[in-house]
Design an enzyme around this catalytic site. Structure first.
Site, PDB file in Angstrom:
ATOM      1  N   ASN A   9     -10.582 -50.327 -16.513  1.00  0.00           N
ATOM      2  CA  ASN A   9     -11.648 -51.106 -16.347  1.00  0.00           C
ATOM      3  C   ASN A   9     -12.122 -51.137 -18.084  1.00  0.00           C
ATOM      4  O   ASN A   9     -12.758 -49.961 -18.487  1.00  0.00           O
ATOM      5  CB  ASN A   9     -12.853 -50.244 -15.598  1.00  0.00           C
ATOM      6  CG  ASN A   9     -14.294 -51.034 -15.715  1.00  0.00           C
ATOM      7  OD1 ASN A   9     -14.183 -52.219 -16.292  1.00  0.00           O
ATOM      8  ND2 ASN A   9     -15.216 -50.468 -15.280  1.00  0.00           N
ATOM      9  N   LYS A  11     -14.638 -52.784 -19.360  1.00  0.00           N
ATOM     10  CA  LYS A  11     -15.886 -52.929 -19.489  1.00  0.00           C
ATOM     11  C   LYS A  11     -16.274 -53.853 -20.618  1.00  0.00           C
ATOM     12  O   LYS A  11     -15.540 -54.932 -20.626  1.00  0.00           O
ATOM     13  CB  LYS A  11     -16.718 -51.729 -19.854  1.00  0.00           C
ATOM     14  CG  LYS A  11     -16.168 -50.419 -18.863  1.00  0.00           C
ATOM     15  CD  LYS A  11     -17.183 -49.273 -18.853  1.00  0.00           C
ATOM     16  CE  LYS A  11     -16.529 -48.306 -17.734  1.00  0.00           C
ATOM     17  NZ  LYS A  11     -17.417 -47.092 -17.916  1.00  0.00           N
ATOM     18  N   HIS A  94     -19.605 -51.404  -9.390  1.00  0.00           N
ATOM     19  CA  HIS A  94     -19.544 -50.431 -10.539  1.00  0.00           C
ATOM     20  C   HIS A  94     -21.004 -50.041 -10.777  1.00  0.00           C
ATOM     21  O   HIS A  94     -22.042 -50.594 -10.667  1.00  0.00           O
ATOM     22  CB  HIS A  94     -19.063 -50.921 -11.697  1.00  0.00           C
ATOM     23  CG  HIS A  94     -18.618 -49.800 -12.819  1.00  0.00           C
ATOM     24  ND1 HIS A  94     -19.541 -49.056 -13.456  1.00  0.00           N
ATOM     25  CD2 HIS A  94     -17.435 -49.294 -12.795  1.00  0.00           C
ATOM     26  CE1 HIS A  94     -18.804 -48.198 -14.250  1.00  0.00           C
ATOM     27  NE2 HIS A  94     -17.743 -48.203 -13.826  1.00  0.00           N
ATOM     28  N   GLU A  96     -22.458 -48.963 -13.230  1.00  0.00           N
ATOM     29  CA  GLU A  96     -23.211 -49.660 -14.308  1.00  0.00           C
ATOM     30  C   GLU A  96     -23.841 -51.167 -13.936  1.00  0.00           C
ATOM     31  O   GLU A  96     -24.787 -51.315 -14.422  1.00  0.00           O
ATOM     32  CB  GLU A  96     -22.154 -49.995 -15.635  1.00  0.00           C
ATOM     33  CG  GLU A  96     -21.766 -48.494 -16.139  1.00  0.00           C
ATOM     34  CD  GLU A  96     -20.580 -48.468 -17.121  1.00  0.00           C
ATOM     35  OE1 GLU A  96     -20.025 -49.718 -17.234  1.00  0.00           O
ATOM     36  OE2 GLU A  96     -20.088 -47.401 -17.214  1.00  0.00           O
ATOM     37  N   GLU A 166     -16.813 -42.605  -8.267  1.00  0.00           N
ATOM     38  CA  GLU A 166     -16.921 -42.360  -9.492  1.00  0.00           C
ATOM     39  C   GLU A 166     -18.071 -42.048  -9.639  1.00  0.00           C
ATOM     40  O   GLU A 166     -19.082 -42.318  -9.634  1.00  0.00           O
ATOM     41  CB  GLU A 166     -16.855 -43.886 -10.478  1.00  0.00           C
ATOM     42  CG  GLU A 166     -15.491 -44.753 -10.272  1.00  0.00           C
ATOM     43  CD  GLU A 166     -15.600 -45.636 -11.817  1.00  0.00           C
ATOM     44  OE1 GLU A 166     -14.758 -45.725 -12.229  1.00  0.00           O
ATOM     45  OE2 GLU A 166     -16.385 -46.264 -11.946  1.00  0.00           O
ATOM     46  N   GLY A 172     -17.683 -41.625 -18.738  1.00  0.00           N
ATOM     47  CA  GLY A 172     -17.922 -41.719 -20.108  1.00  0.00           C
ATOM     48  C   GLY A 172     -18.672 -40.381 -20.842  1.00  0.00           C
ATOM     49  O   GLY A 172     -18.860 -40.402 -22.050  1.00  0.00           O
ATOM     50  N   SER A 212     -14.034 -40.236 -16.793  1.00  0.00           N
ATOM     51  CA  SER A 212     -13.210 -39.344 -17.855  1.00  0.00           C
ATOM     52  C   SER A 212     -11.813 -39.032 -17.400  1.00  0.00           C
ATOM     53  O   SER A 212     -11.394 -37.934 -17.690  1.00  0.00           O
ATOM     54  CB  SER A 212     -13.866 -37.970 -17.981  1.00  0.00           C
ATOM     55  OG  SER A 212     -15.420 -38.320 -18.632  1.00  0.00           O
TER      56      SER A 212
END
Ligand code: 13P
Length: 249
Positions: A9, A11, A94, A96, A166, A172, A212
């Site tokens: 991904n 992003k 996702h 985010e 996730e 991240g 990660s």
């Protein structure tokens, strides 16, 4: 046997030219991959990615889509527009998007249904925040996201989708869930899928871990019985590190 699926991904990283440069280096590195390989670049790179990946073992997915066929939705992309480009998958829900763009379990559900209507395979993201983890409600949060996100789906379609667990606190941050912790929640998600769609279908659904993932932790994660792949952010941006993850075994 579930076939592993490793997805990148990207992003909001990489122009079309940078995508082409990446893929030229990446293609030969993963030509012998045993599992499925999927790359999800930004919308503006999809056409280039599909063109460069044609005839290879690399599939191309989008990172988001709208659920309507078309309409007055400024800035949105319809599922049929993705299919027309040769895109085969779409990441949905996702964290985010949930955190910054108001995505809810209800919109996730609409998008999952729409994806199947347009021959796109959804990668449905679930996972708890740090606060939820500290409260000890990780499993409840994932149960709600799975039950509401996949509500009303036929078992035959559910069998084809991919779920990505996730944990938000691992994205991240360099903090990976331990393989045992990831297995525990992912095993629980499979149990919930079994309640919804029956054990046979639940046994066919692939569940990825994301947060990660790096070349040096992929092997341990993939050794867990219910982990069928990874959704990789930062480490998918360099051909060598993403290839090392794809070729983990
Ligand atoms: P990182 O691999 O950068 O932690 O990102 C994970 C992720 O959000 C993939 O969708």
């Amino acid at each position: 046997m579930r076939k592993p699926i490793i997805a990148g991904n990207w992003k909001m990283f990489k122009t079309a030219a940078e995508t082409e440069e990446f893929l030229t280096a990446f293609k030969p590195l993963v030509a012998e991959a045993k599992g499925e390989v999927l790359l999800c670049p930004p919308f503006t790179s999809l056409e280039t990615a599909v063109k460069v990946c044609r005839g290879t073992n690399i599939q191309v997915g989008a990172q988001n889509m709208h659920w309507e066929k078309e309409g007055a939705f400024t800035g949105e992309i319809a599922p049929g527009m993705l299919t027309a480009l040769g895109v085969t998958h779409c990441i949905i829900g996702h964290s985010e998007r949930r955190q910054y763009f108001g995505e809810t379990d209800e919109t996730v559900n609409k998008k999952v249904q729409a994806a199947f209507n347009y021959s796109l395979l959804p990668i449905v993201c679930v996972g708890e925040t740090l606060e939820e983890r500290e409260k000890g409600i990780s499993k409840e949060v994932c149960r709600r996201q799975v039950e509401q996100g996949l509500a009303g789906l036929e078992s035959a379609l559910a069998a084809k989708l991919v779920i990505a667990y996730e944990p938000v606190w691992a994205i991240g941050t360099g903090k990976t869930a331990s393989p045992a912790d990831a297995q525990e929640v992912i095993g629980y998600i499979r149990q919930v899928l079994g309640e919804m769609f029956g054990p046979e279908t639940a046994g066919q659904i692939r569940i990825q871990y994301g947060g990660s993932v790096k070349p040096d932790n992929i092997k341990e994660l993939m050794a867990q019985p219910d982990i069928d792949g990874a959704l990789v952010g930062g480490a998918s941006l360099k051909p060598e590190s993403f290839a090392a993850i794809v070729n983990f075994d």
